[in-house]
Motif scaffolding. Structure first.
Motif: not given
Length: 185
Positions: A14-20, A62-68, A70-82
């Protein structure tokens, strides 16, 4: 038949920090908004209307733009991170009211903003579980800068804000240009 264990193992991690990178872009944007707010601030030190509008624009774009994302993220946050992210944001607003809020009565904008910056710095501590240990360094530097301004009223407010901006931009660039996220076994 040979199996590539390395690639099979990576997909199971699992990616640890996908949204850096998203966090990095957000820090750069907020720094820009603070700078514009400072340059137009007048009596309020940082123009609250400029900051508020810029914050909302950045939040949506930035935070609400799904396409951006998806482009910048390496994957979804885990539920705990959310959950941690949600509670860290709540913590920020609570601390902002507690630390800077009492100064609204006197319209002491220096203390209002320094209180907001201190609350922001503290709220980065839980984000270490969302974006990595660099958030702890970011928290310490932003909090220390704010505390210096709070404890030493002779320090120029604008200089403190420029230091705050430089810290956020530095970390923002570092996070935005993260090439490979850390994986968790």
């Amino acid at each position: 038949m040979s199996v590539n264990l390395r690639s099979a193992n990576t997909t199971m991690n699992t990616l640890r920090y996908p949204n850096k990178r998203i966090c990095g872009l957000w820090l750069i944007w907020v720094s820009f908004v603070i700078l514009i707010g400072l340059l137009t601030g007048g009596e309020q030190k940082i123009q609250m209307a400029v900051f508020s509008i810029g914050y909302v624009i950045g939040f949506i774009s930035i935070l609400g733009n799904k396409s951006l994302n998806q482009k910048l993220s390496f994957g979804p946050l885990r539920s705990r991170q959310k959950k941690i992210s949600f509670y860290a944001i709540i913590l920020f607003f609570v601390l902002m009211v507690l630390i800077g809020g009492p100064y609204f009565q006197d319209q002491n904008y220096r203390m209002i903003w320094l209180g907001a910056f201190l609350a922001l710095g503290i709220h980065f501590v839980p984000f270490a579980w969302v974006h990595g240990k660099s958030m702890l360094a970011l928290a310490v530097l932003i909090s220390a800068n704010s505390l210096i301004g709070i404890m030493v009223p002779q320090y120029d407010f604008n200089a403190l804000v420029y230091v705050d901006i430089a810290i956020k931009v530095g970390f923002g660039v570092m996070l935005l240009f993260t090439r490979k996220p850390i994986t968790m076994e």
